[in-house]
Scaffold this motif. Structure first.
Motif, PDB file in Angstrom:
ATOM      1  N   PRO A  20      35.825 -91.805  10.349  1.00  0.00           N
ATOM      2  CA  PRO A  20      37.169 -92.228  10.763  1.00  0.00           C
ATOM      3  C   PRO A  20      37.587 -91.712  12.130  1.00  0.00           C
ATOM      4  CG  PRO A  20      37.326 -90.379   9.264  1.00  0.00           C
ATOM      5  CD  PRO A  20      35.863 -90.715   9.360  1.00  0.00           C
ATOM      6  N   PHE A  21      36.679 -91.057  12.829  1.00  0.00           N
ATOM      7  CA  PHE A  21      36.951 -90.450  14.127  1.00  0.00           C
ATOM      8  C   PHE A  21      37.240 -91.508  15.194  1.00  0.00           C
ATOM      9  CE2 PHE A  21      32.378 -90.843  13.314  1.00  0.00           C
ATOM     10  CZ  PHE A  21      32.023 -91.742  14.302  1.00  0.00           C
ATOM     11  N   ARG A  22      37.832 -91.041  16.311  1.00  0.00           N
ATOM     12  CA  ARG A  22      37.958 -91.874  17.506  1.00  0.00           C
ATOM     13  C   ARG A  22      36.774 -91.587  18.434  1.00  0.00           C
ATOM     14  NH1 ARG A  22      41.797 -90.583  20.813  1.00  0.00           N
ATOM     15  NH2 ARG A  22      42.323 -88.584  19.884  1.00  0.00           N
ATOM     16  N   PHE A  23      36.323 -92.631  19.117  1.00  0.00           N
ATOM     17  CA  PHE A  23      35.193 -92.464  20.035  1.00  0.00           C
ATOM     18  C   PHE A  23      35.298 -93.504  21.151  1.00  0.00           C
ATOM     19  CE2 PHE A  23      30.986 -92.966  21.720  1.00  0.00           C
ATOM     20  CZ  PHE A  23      30.451 -91.690  21.677  1.00  0.00           C
TER      21      PHE A  23
ATOM     22  N   ALA B 152      35.388 -83.729  18.380  1.00  0.00           N
ATOM     23  CA  ALA B 152      34.590 -84.505  17.428  1.00  0.00           C
ATOM     24  C   ALA B 152      33.759 -85.556  18.153  1.00  0.00           C
ATOM     25  CB  ALA B 152      35.503 -85.173  16.398  1.00  0.00           C
ATOM     26  N   ALA B 153      34.383 -86.276  19.082  1.00  0.00           N
ATOM     27  CA  ALA B 153      33.667 -87.313  19.832  1.00  0.00           C
ATOM     28  C   ALA B 153      32.562 -86.714  20.687  1.00  0.00           C
ATOM     29  CB  ALA B 153      34.641 -88.103  20.692  1.00  0.00           C
ATOM     30  N   ARG B 154      32.824 -85.540  21.258  1.00  0.00           N
ATOM     31  CA  ARG B 154      31.803 -84.910  22.093  1.00  0.00           C
ATOM     32  C   ARG B 154      30.642 -84.387  21.246  1.00  0.00           C
ATOM     33  NH1 ARG B 154      36.640 -83.389  24.387  1.00  0.00           N
ATOM     34  NH2 ARG B 154      36.596 -81.187  23.806  1.00  0.00           N
ATOM     35  N   ARG B 155      30.942 -83.944  20.037  1.00  0.00           N
ATOM     36  CA  ARG B 155      29.897 -83.544  19.097  1.00  0.00           C
ATOM     37  C   ARG B 155      29.000 -84.740  18.771  1.00  0.00           C
ATOM     38  NH1 ARG B 155      26.610 -79.979  16.359  1.00  0.00           N
ATOM     39  NH2 ARG B 155      26.386 -80.495  14.169  1.00  0.00           N
ATOM     40  N   ILE B 156      29.614 -85.856  18.464  1.00  0.00           N
ATOM     41  CA  ILE B 156      28.872 -87.058  18.097  1.00  0.00           C
ATOM     42  C   ILE B 156      28.051 -87.566  19.275  1.00  0.00           C
ATOM     43  CG2 ILE B 156      29.169 -89.494  17.432  1.00  0.00           C
ATOM     44  CD1 ILE B 156      31.710 -88.395  15.855  1.00  0.00           C
ATOM     45  N   LEU B 157      28.632 -87.537  20.464  1.00  0.00           N
ATOM     46  CA  LEU B 157      27.909 -87.988  21.651  1.00  0.00           C
ATOM     47  C   LEU B 157      26.667 -87.136  21.895  1.00  0.00           C
ATOM     48  CD1 LEU B 157      27.569 -89.719  24.161  1.00  0.00           C
ATOM     49  CD2 LEU B 157      29.137 -88.169  25.361  1.00  0.00           C
TER      50      LEU B 157
ATOM     51  N   ALA C 167      28.109 -81.633   9.197  1.00  0.00           N
ATOM     52  CA  ALA C 167      29.103 -80.664   8.719  1.00  0.00           C
ATOM     53  C   ALA C 167      29.472 -79.684   9.826  1.00  0.00           C
ATOM     54  CB  ALA C 167      28.566 -79.907   7.505  1.00  0.00           C
ATOM     55  N   VAL C 168      30.751 -79.644  10.183  1.00  0.00           N
ATOM     56  CA  VAL C 168      31.195 -78.808  11.307  1.00  0.00           C
ATOM     57  C   VAL C 168      32.344 -77.874  10.947  1.00  0.00           C
ATOM     58  CG1 VAL C 168      30.463 -80.548  12.978  1.00  0.00           C
ATOM     59  CG2 VAL C 168      32.831 -80.559  12.161  1.00  0.00           C
TER      60      VAL C 168
ATOM     61  N   LYS D 176      17.794 -80.488   2.523  1.00  0.00           N
ATOM     62  CA  LYS D 176      17.233 -80.492   3.879  1.00  0.00           C
ATOM     63  C   LYS D 176      18.363 -80.302   4.890  1.00  0.00           C
ATOM     64  CE  LYS D 176      15.321 -84.348   5.231  1.00  0.00           C
ATOM     65  NZ  LYS D 176      14.297 -85.399   5.400  1.00  0.00           N
ATOM     66  N   THR D 177      18.194 -79.314   5.768  1.00  0.00           N
ATOM     67  CA  THR D 177      19.276 -78.937   6.681  1.00  0.00           C
ATOM     68  C   THR D 177      18.707 -78.624   8.065  1.00  0.00           C
ATOM     69  OG1 THR D 177      20.466 -77.931   4.828  1.00  0.00           O
ATOM     70  CG2 THR D 177      21.218 -77.351   7.023  1.00  0.00           C
ATOM     71  N   ILE D 178      19.354 -79.163   9.101  1.00  0.00           N
ATOM     72  CA  ILE D 178      19.018 -78.759  10.471  1.00  0.00           C
ATOM     73  C   ILE D 178      20.290 -78.230  11.137  1.00  0.00           C
ATOM     74  CG2 ILE D 178      17.098 -80.367  10.709  1.00  0.00           C
ATOM     75  CD1 ILE D 178      18.952 -82.127  12.467  1.00  0.00           C
ATOM     76  N   LYS D 179      20.134 -77.169  11.900  1.00  0.00           N
ATOM     77  CA  LYS D 179      21.294 -76.588  12.598  1.00  0.00           C
ATOM     78  C   LYS D 179      21.313 -77.077  14.036  1.00  0.00           C
ATOM     79  CE  LYS D 179      21.731 -72.381  14.347  1.00  0.00           C
ATOM     80  NZ  LYS D 179      21.962 -70.941  14.605  1.00  0.00           N
ATOM     81  N   ILE D 180      22.404 -77.717  14.413  1.00  0.00           N
ATOM     82  CA  ILE D 180      22.590 -78.217  15.770  1.00  0.00           C
ATOM     83  C   ILE D 180      23.954 -77.737  16.271  1.00  0.00           C
ATOM     84  CG2 ILE D 180      22.633 -80.242  17.272  1.00  0.00           C
ATOM     85  CD1 ILE D 180      20.036 -80.162  15.797  1.00  0.00           C
ATOM     86  N   PRO D 181      24.006 -76.867  17.273  1.00  0.00           N
ATOM     87  CA  PRO D 181      25.302 -76.465  17.832  1.00  0.00           C
ATOM     88  C   PRO D 181      25.895 -77.622  18.632  1.00  0.00           C
ATOM     89  CG  PRO D 181      23.534 -75.612  19.186  1.00  0.00           C
ATOM     90  CD  PRO D 181      22.873 -76.275  18.007  1.00  0.00           C
ATOM     91  N   PRO D 182      27.103 -77.504  19.149  1.00  0.00           N
ATOM     92  CA  PRO D 182      27.612 -78.548  20.049  1.00  0.00           C
ATOM     93  C   PRO D 182      26.668 -78.701  21.234  1.00  0.00           C
ATOM     94  CG  PRO D 182      29.366 -77.024  19.431  1.00  0.00           C
ATOM     95  CD  PRO D 182      28.083 -76.424  18.945  1.00  0.00           C
TER      96      PRO D 182
END
Length: 401
Positions: free
Chosen positions: A23-26, A32-37, A140-141, A192-198
């Motif tokens: 439901p985010f804006r992008f 949130a948008a910068r995380r997704i980008l 998950a953030v 199964k989990t991967i860690k990705i920072p911003p």
């Protein structure tokens, strides 16, 4: 660069593609948008097309979209201006329009990643993915603490996050998590989990290697503090340092003058306006905020140590380091992995007036060459840890295998 907001079927028969859904804006959706980008850049680099399936309305897209992305608006966010009780009812149905969009497509995605939305979106997407044999992942953030959930027990947003984090996420095909705190929780549940920072594209960001100001030192804060960022003690420290002369200027973006005056420090001192060395610019756009941080000597980040700060990761830290601006901060969550005292930051044991004062005085005592080294190290930290290219294989060889 071209905006893409079409609702029509998209058929690309050969290349695999990933849908980033929520439901985010992008691209105008803040952190949130910068995380997704950042994640979309890694996924695209791994050899997949990426489509952002956003719940925003078409009118909410106000800036250009990166040309490697397609953005589809599913019009889920139509209740923003309605009364609270109606918003809560409509919130429970969110994800249905997105499900209908997927259902109408001939070319199904190879993978779906869900960001936010939680219970309503998860249930719709899980149904669609099970029916079409598509792996479903969640980015998950955050995770609110128990006090916040109890305090806002009538808020669907709060209880549905808690329910999702505890019971729904462990049943998905995998998770992208922003912190070690979340990684440890879900690895124990054998998911199964991967860690990705911003992440960011450091090659597109030009650092500002300025020499330290002799007087005054400029410190920047950007963002909306809410309850997560601690500013009151910073205000006390700066006013204490500037008691006899102006040694430090504090620039605040995201805070208006009335909001600033409402802080306890000003109430206690009975001031009705801020001193000349504290400047509240109010809300400014992201480019202006980055420019402010880049032209400042330091940025600041003070947060309480709790579940919220442990589960999350501040995007503003990544952005400050990327423009070569060292931080004055206390350690919460994962940021201690990256902030090294005297190297790319000055670290406070706690965000008390005394500790903040000591850190600022250390900054004031720096020689020009020492400060230039800190700026260089800040930028180096960003390049080595937060460039999206470092995480391409995490998606390709771990999450999508």
């Amino acid at each position: 660069m071209e905006k893409s907001v079409t609702m029509n079927n998209t058929d690309q028969p050969n290349k695999p593609w990933v849908a980033y859904v929520g439901p985010f804006r992008f691209p105008d959706g803040g952190a949130a948008a910068r995380r997704i980008l950042g994640n979309a850049l890694s996924i695209y680099e791994a050899g997949y097309d990426v489509k952002i399936i956003s719940g925003q309305t078409k009118e909410e897209i106000k800036t250009e979209i990166p040309d490697f992305l397609e953005v589809i608006s599913t019009e889920e966010r139509t209740a923003e201006k309605l009364p609270q009780f109606l918003k809560r009812i409509i919130y429970l149905t969110m994800g249905r329009k997105t499900y209908n969009w997927f259902k109408s497509q001939n070319n199904k995605p190879n993978y779906i990643i869900l960001y936010s939305g939680y219970t309503p979106y998860i249930l719709w997407m899980k149904y669609y993915c099970k029916k079409n044999k598509i792996p479903l992942f969640f980015d998950a953030v955050e995770w609110y603490d128990q006090n916040s959930v109890i305090k806002n027990i009538l808020s669907p947003y709060q209880w549905n996050i808690e329910f999702s984090m505890r019971f729904l996420l462990p049943k998905l095909n995998g998770l992208i998590v922003i912190s070690e705190y979340l990684q440890k929780i879900y690895e124990k549940k054998s998911i199964k989990t991967i860690k990705i920072p911003p992440t960011i594209d450091t090659k597109t960001i030009i650092p500002t290697y300025t020499k330290v100001s002799k007087k005054p030192l400029t410190i920047a804060y950007t963002g909306t503090p809410g309850s997560k960022d601690l500013l009151n003690e910073l205000l006390e420290a700066i006013c204490y340092i500037n008691e006899n002369d102006i040694f430090v200027t504090l620039c605040l973006a995201g805070i208006t003058e009335p909001e600033l005056i409402a802080y306890d420090f000003f109430k206690k001192t009975k001031r009705t306006d801020s001193p000349s060395y504290i400047k509240a610019y109010g809300k400014i756009n992201h480019d202006a905020a980055i420019k402010l941080v880049g032209s400042s000597d330091f940025s600041i980040l003070f947060r309480e140590k709790n579940k919220v700060s442990s589960a999350g990761f501040p995007t503003k830290l990544v952005e400050s380091l990327s423009v070569g601006t060292p931080l004055i901060a206390n350690i919460t969550g994962d940021i201690g992995i990256y902030l090294l005292d005297g190297i790319n930051s000055f670290v406070c044991q706690s965000p008390s007036k005394e500790n903040i004062t000591n850190a600022i005085e250390r900054a004031l005592s720096l020689q020009a060459h020492e400060y230039e080294n800190m700026r260089f190290n800040a930028r180096k930290t960003a390049i080595e840890n937060f460039d999206y290219r470092h995480y391409t294989l995490s998606f390709k060889n771990e999450l999508f295998k």
